[in-house]
Scaffold this motif. Structure first.
Motif, PDB file in Angstrom:
ATOM      1  N   ASP A  77       0.826  -1.299   0.184  1.00  0.00           N
ATOM      2  CA  ASP A  77       0.071   0.000   0.003  1.00  0.00           C
ATOM      3  C   ASP A  77       0.950   1.147   0.100  1.00  0.00           C
ATOM      4  O   ASP A  77       1.612   1.410   0.887  1.00  0.00           O
ATOM      5  N   ARG A  93       0.373   4.046   0.593  1.00  0.00           N
ATOM      6  CA  ARG A  93       0.080   5.106   1.714  1.00  0.00           C
ATOM      7  C   ARG A  93       0.515   4.726   2.939  1.00  0.00           C
ATOM      8  O   ARG A  93       0.852   5.539   3.941  1.00  0.00           O
ATOM      9  N   ASN A  94       1.298   3.374   3.234  1.00  0.00           N
ATOM     10  CA  ASN A  94       1.976   2.902   4.319  1.00  0.00           C
ATOM     11  C   ASN A  94       3.463   3.896   4.392  1.00  0.00           C
ATOM     12  O   ASN A  94       4.022   4.224   3.185  1.00  0.00           O
TER      13      ASN A  94
END
Length: 202
Positions: free
Chosen positions: A41, A43-44
């Motif tokens: 991900d 966004r991590n």
């Protein structure tokens, strides 16, 4: 005196540089490359991403064994918050190196060790800052022509000709190579393996 039996060690990677680092520790091991799909991900955080990828690799291989310690590792290059993976072609390698030249980026290497028998695992990562010297287009093209950048995160290899592109680093050199050796030694110690003792016996 009874010498403690070391459990089988399996490296979930075919990376030549990771093999060399394990060889330098005097550890006996065999190779079982992971077939795990490397997904994450975006966004991590980079730290979370690289640990997840290393864990995915180790888990994928550990399921094939009833015993043994499986080592998974993954390395990413991060510039201004963006993850730079392996280049798809020479054009992308040129774009990456053009962005990295004259700038400081961070290399993260994640590490996972899983006991196939008990399921016990150790997962972590380290990051190292790398300052790449300024380069012109011709020099970047000359480096790409060597073929070295094509299977490397960030399009360079600090342990090879890419060393000539680096002005300085802040942190652990082996993290940039692809496996934080000191962290690996700490993890193995938690499974009862003292790499200094192994080296003395070999």
């Amino acid at each position: 005196m009874t010498v403690k039996t070391i459990p089988p060690i399996i490296l979930a990677s075919s990376s030549p540089r990771r093999k060399e680092l394990l060889n330098s520790l005097g550890l006996a091991y065999h190779i079982h490359p992971s077939q795990a799909e490397e997904t994450f991900d975006p966004r991590n955080s980079p730290e979370m991403v690289v640990q997840k990828l290393a864990h995915q690799k180790a888990s994928d291989v550990a399921r094939h064994y009833e015993q043994g310690l499986v080592i998974g590792a993954d390395t990413i290059v991060v510039l201004n918050g963006e993850v730079l993976g392996k280049p798809k072609d020479e054009s992308e390698a040129f774009q990456m190196l053009s962005r990295l030249q004259g700038e400081t980026h961070t290399v993260y290497s994640g590490l996972a060790v899983i006991d196939a028998d008990s399921g016990k695992e150790c997962v972590g990562c380290q990051g190292t800052k790398v300052l790449m010297r300024p380069m012109g287009a011709d020099e970047i093209k000359a480096y790409i022509a060597t073929g070295e950048p094509m299977d490397k995160a960030g399009s360079y290899a600090i342990q090879g000709l890419g060393a000539t592109l680096v002005d300085k680093i802040e942190g652990d050199y082996f993290t940039v190579v692809g496996m934080p050796v000191a962290l690996l030694a700490r993890f193995l110690h938690q499974f009862g393996i003292n790499v200094l003792t192994v080296a003395r016996q070999s």
